[in-house]
Design a protein around this motif. Structure first.
Motif, short mmCIF file in Angstrom:
data_model
loop_
_atom_site.label_atom_id
_atom_site.label_comp_id
_atom_site.label_asym_id
_atom_site.label_seq_id
_atom_site.Cartn_x
_atom_site.Cartn_y
_atom_site.Cartn_z
N THR A 150 9.15 -3.53 -7.16
CA THR A 150 10.12 -2.93 -6.24
C THR A 150 11.54 -3.13 -6.76
OG1 THR A 150 8.62 -3.48 -4.46
CG2 THR A 150 10.84 -2.85 -3.81
N VAL A 151 11.83 -4.35 -7.23
CA VAL A 151 13.18 -4.62 -7.75
C VAL A 151 13.47 -3.70 -8.94
CG1 VAL A 151 14.64 -6.34 -8.87
CG2 VAL A 151 13.23 -7.00 -6.95
N GLN A 152 12.46 -3.52 -9.79
CA GLN A 152 12.67 -2.67 -10.96
C GLN A 152 12.87 -1.21 -10.56
OE1 GLN A 152 9.57 -3.96 -13.48
NE2 GLN A 152 10.91 -5.35 -14.57
N GLU A 153 12.11 -0.77 -9.57
CA GLU A 153 12.29 0.61 -9.09
C GLU A 153 13.69 0.79 -8.51
OE1 GLU A 153 7.65 1.28 -7.85
OE2 GLU A 153 9.17 1.37 -6.29
N ILE A 154 14.12 -0.22 -7.75
CA ILE A 154 15.46 -0.14 -7.15
C ILE A 154 16.51 -0.06 -8.25
CG2 ILE A 154 17.19 -1.46 -5.84
CD1 ILE A 154 14.87 -2.44 -4.08
N ARG A 155 16.31 -0.85 -9.30
CA ARG A 155 17.29 -0.85 -10.40
C ARG A 155 17.29 0.46 -11.16
NH1 ARG A 155 16.90 -6.10 -13.90
NH2 ARG A 155 18.55 -5.03 -14.98
N THR A 156 16.10 0.98 -11.48
CA THR A 156 16.07 2.20 -12.30
C THR A 156 16.45 3.43 -11.49
OG1 THR A 156 13.69 2.19 -11.96
CG2 THR A 156 14.45 1.53 -14.12
N ASP A 157 15.95 3.52 -10.24
CA ASP A 157 16.21 4.73 -9.44
C ASP A 157 17.43 4.58 -8.53
OD1 ASP A 157 13.91 5.39 -10.63
OD2 ASP A 157 12.65 5.29 -8.84
N ALA A 158 18.04 3.40 -8.51
CA ALA A 158 19.16 3.12 -7.61
C ALA A 158 18.81 3.56 -6.18
CB ALA A 158 20.42 3.82 -8.10
N ASP A 159 17.59 3.24 -5.76
CA ASP A 159 17.13 3.66 -4.45
C ASP A 159 16.78 2.42 -3.62
OD1 ASP A 159 15.99 4.71 -2.27
OD2 ASP A 159 14.33 5.73 -3.29
N LEU A 160 17.69 2.12 -2.68
CA LEU A 160 17.49 0.91 -1.88
C LEU A 160 16.47 1.07 -0.76
CD1 LEU A 160 20.82 -0.98 -1.10
CD2 LEU A 160 18.70 -1.89 -1.99
N SER A 161 15.88 2.28 -0.67
CA SER A 161 14.93 2.49 0.43
C SER A 161 13.53 1.99 0.07
CB SER A 161 14.86 3.96 0.81
OG SER A 161 14.32 4.69 -0.27
N ARG A 162 13.33 1.55 -1.20
CA ARG A 162 12.01 1.04 -1.61
C ARG A 162 11.71 -0.29 -0.92
NH1 ARG A 162 10.95 3.92 -6.48
NH2 ARG A 162 11.92 5.91 -5.98
N ARG A 163 10.42 -0.47 -0.57
CA ARG A 163 10.01 -1.72 0.08
C ARG A 163 8.72 -2.24 -0.55
NH1 ARG A 163 14.25 -1.13 1.39
NH2 ARG A 163 15.26 -1.06 3.41
N VAL A 164 8.51 -3.56 -0.43
CA VAL A 164 7.26 -4.16 -0.93
C VAL A 164 6.11 -3.74 -0.03
CG1 VAL A 164 6.08 -6.32 -1.42
CG2 VAL A 164 8.53 -6.12 -1.83
N GLY A 165 6.34 -3.76 1.27
CA GLY A 165 5.34 -3.33 2.25
C GLY A 165 4.13 -4.24 2.30
N GLU A 166 3.02 -3.69 2.80
CA GLU A 166 1.81 -4.49 3.00
C GLU A 166 0.94 -4.52 1.76
OE1 GLU A 166 1.10 -6.22 5.80
OE2 GLU A 166 3.06 -5.59 6.49
N ALA A 167 1.38 -3.79 0.71
CA ALA A 167 0.51 -3.62 -0.47
C ALA A 167 -0.05 -4.93 -0.97
CB ALA A 167 1.29 -2.96 -1.59
N GLY A 168 -1.33 -4.98 -1.10
CA GLY A 168 -1.98 -6.12 -1.73
C GLY A 168 -2.22 -7.30 -0.80
N SER A 169 -1.47 -7.41 0.27
CA SER A 169 -1.62 -8.60 1.10
C SER A 169 -2.68 -8.42 2.18
CB SER A 169 -0.28 -8.97 1.72
OG SER A 169 0.17 -7.92 2.49
N GLY A 170 -2.97 -7.15 2.51
CA GLY A 170 -3.93 -6.88 3.59
C GLY A 170 -3.47 -7.50 4.88
N ARG A 171 -4.39 -8.16 5.58
CA ARG A 171 -3.98 -8.80 6.83
C ARG A 171 -3.70 -10.28 6.62
NH1 ARG A 171 -8.44 -8.24 10.27
NH2 ARG A 171 -9.51 -6.93 8.79
N ARG A 172 -3.68 -10.66 5.32
CA ARG A 172 -3.46 -12.06 4.97
C ARG A 172 -2.04 -12.49 5.34
NH1 ARG A 172 -2.71 -13.87 -0.31
NH2 ARG A 172 -2.54 -11.70 -0.89
N GLN A 173 -1.91 -13.70 5.80
CA GLN A 173 -0.59 -14.24 6.12
C GLN A 173 -0.46 -15.58 5.41
OE1 GLN A 173 2.20 -13.53 7.73
NE2 GLN A 173 1.58 -11.43 8.12
N ASP A 174 0.37 -15.65 4.39
CA ASP A 174 0.60 -16.93 3.75
C ASP A 174 2.03 -16.98 3.23
OD1 ASP A 174 0.63 -15.45 1.41
OD2 ASP A 174 -1.48 -15.80 0.99
#
Ligand code: ADP
Length: 465
Positions: A190-214
């Motif tokens: 996400t940080v790299q996308e923000i840097r290359t596309d200068a788009d602050l609307s990108r988010r990490v979101g739920e990707a990969g974490s599922g319903r896990r909370q840690d």
């Protein structure tokens, strides 16, 4: 470097986890095997004494002055051999296992461990007093080596299983760690996308974490929260610039109108007229700066819409060059301008924005020219693109400044340039070219001149919104 770091952490955690698992497993196995080895030997000893005592009670009797032996006496049960000796260690009856050659001395009621012919044996002797006053000895012999062989099979089996266990542990550990670190990977992307596309609307979101909370998913959520706040701050800042520029436009227009009104009067003292001209010059610079700021804040907020049409660029460029020529003549510094344009160079462009782009480059070429300098403008169609080049023999740009000239508010030579040159012109030009799906580049030699070239696709369909 990103992959290396990430793999490094995953690899290190997996190795640590696997080593720990192997150590724990080995320790547990060692304890288990030593306990079971003791257990096996103890049970062999117990079996031996029990068999000898049972046989003494059930298989041997003394009747009419003679020993009578039951047929069971000769049966080898549970790998235990029975034999009967007199006091002089003379074998009376029974069987001796193969390999147990020498007859060790008698020792009543005690299990002994003996080595014979490279094998280990348990020997148990039990004295049986006879009615005649003599004593015979019942001896039980069993092989320790055979009993331990079973245990060795177990150890060998375990040793074969161990590498499989290590691999399984490593694979499970690696997959677990990779899953746990997925949000970290997503944060990096996400940080790299923000840097290359200068788009602050990108988010990490739920990707990969599922319903896990840690802790790591919490980090991802915190990161997204920080991006929300940052985006809000930037949006407010852009709105502020837009509002301020908008508010200042009216007073600047009033100042310019008042200057015109004063200039129109006939009885204005020369000193006042000079002052008014000075005010007018500054106000025009301010007006230009405000319109540039408004333009850029509109592009930032995505409010600038392109209205592309298929038009011939040649007459447009020629008109702009003529206008610039007029301004150069008025400036009276002897700078000349020439245009060499191919006939009919069509492209799909927003006319207003195209003119703005061209005028920015022309006004820069004029502003940074030398006395009696020359500006050369060319237009041609090349490889499906309309290519325009504005070349001057002016002051040029230093090589270390060249990579920055398209940045906002960057000015390579702050001493030169007059009103309306706040360092925004080239960033506007870049935005316009890229919004049309084109490219722009600058070449320059300090003290010798610069060339700004841009290309716009002639048959372009998709424009940036
Ligand atoms: P400005 O409004 O200050 O001209 P620009 O964004 O148009 O800002 O240009 C950025 C800087 O690049 C200028 O301040 C100037 O130093 C340099 N520059 C741009 N065009 C030329 C040119 N034709 N010749 C020399 N320097 C130039």
């Amino acid at each position: 470097m990103r992959r290396g770091l990430h793999w490094g952490l995953k690899g290190r955690l997996t190795a640590l986890y696997t080593c720990f698992m192997v150590l724990v497993t080995c320790a547990a196995l060692a304890i288990l095997l030593s306990l079971s080895s003791r257990e096996v030997l103890a049970s062999v000893q117990a079996g031996l004494t029990a068999r000898v005592q049972d046989s003494a009670a059930a298989d041997i009797s003394f009747e009419n002055g003679a020993l009578r032996l039951d047929s069971d006496f000769y049966t080898v049960e549970g790998d235990i051999y029975l034999s009967l000796y007199d006091e002089n260690l003379y074998l009376l009856y029974g069987k001796i296992p193969y390999g147990f050659d020498e007859s060790p001395p008698l020792s009543d009621g005690e299990v002994r461990r003996l080595s014979e012919s490279g094998r280990e044996w348990y020997v148990y002797d039990l004295s049986l007093p006879l009615e005649t006053g003599e004593t015979v000895y019942l001896r039980g012999i069993t092989s320790v080596t055979d009993a331990e062989a079973d245990l060795r099979v177990t150890v060998r089996f375990t040793l074969i299983l161990l590498p499989g266990l290590v691999v399984l542990t490593a694979v499970i550990g690696y997959r677990t760690v990779r899953r746990a670190l997925l949000p970290v990977k997503k944060i990096t992307e996400t940080v790299q996308e923000i840097r290359t596309d200068a788009d602050l609307s990108r988010r990490v979101g739920e990707a990969g974490s599922g319903r896990r909370q840690d802790e790591i998913t919490n980090l991802a959520h915190t990161f997204d929260g920080m991006l929300d706040e940052l985006e809000g701050v930037f949006a407010r800042e852009k709105q502020f610039v837009s509002d301020v520029s908008h508010e200042l436009r009216t007073p600047v227009s009033v100042i310019l109108a008042q200057c015109d009104a004063v200039k129109a009067q006939t009885d204005v003292p020369p000193a006042v007229e000079d002052a008014v001209l000075g005010i007018e010059k500054k106000a025009r610079g301010m007006s230009e700066l405000l319109s540039q700021l408004l333009f850029l804040s509109r592009t930032d907020q995505g409010r600038l819409q392109l209205h592309p049409e298929r038009i011939d660029l040649t007459p447009l460029v020629e008109t702009a060059v003529q206008e610039e020529e007029l301004l150069l003549t008025q400036a009276g510094r002897g700078v000349t301008i020439a245009c060499r344009a191919e006939a009919e160079v069509f492209a799909e462009v927003d006319e207003t924005l195209f003119l703005r782009l061209l005028l920015n480059l022309l006004s820069n070429a004029a502003a940074y020219s030398k006395e009696n300098g020359h500006i050369d403008v060319t237009v041609k169609a090349e490889n499906g693109e309309a290519v325009v080049c504005v070349r001057d023999d002016g002051i040029g740009i230093a090589q270390d400044a060249l990579p920055h000239i398209f940045e906002r508010f960057y000015r390579a030579d702050t001493a030169r340039a007059g009103e309306g040159h706040a360092g925004l012109g080239l960033s506007m030009a870049k935005w316009i070219v890229e919004a049309h799906g084109g490219w722009i580049q600058a070449e320059s030699v300090l003290g010798e001149g610069s060339a700004f070239t841009f290309g716009l696709p002639q048959h372009h369909t998709k424009h940036k919104k």
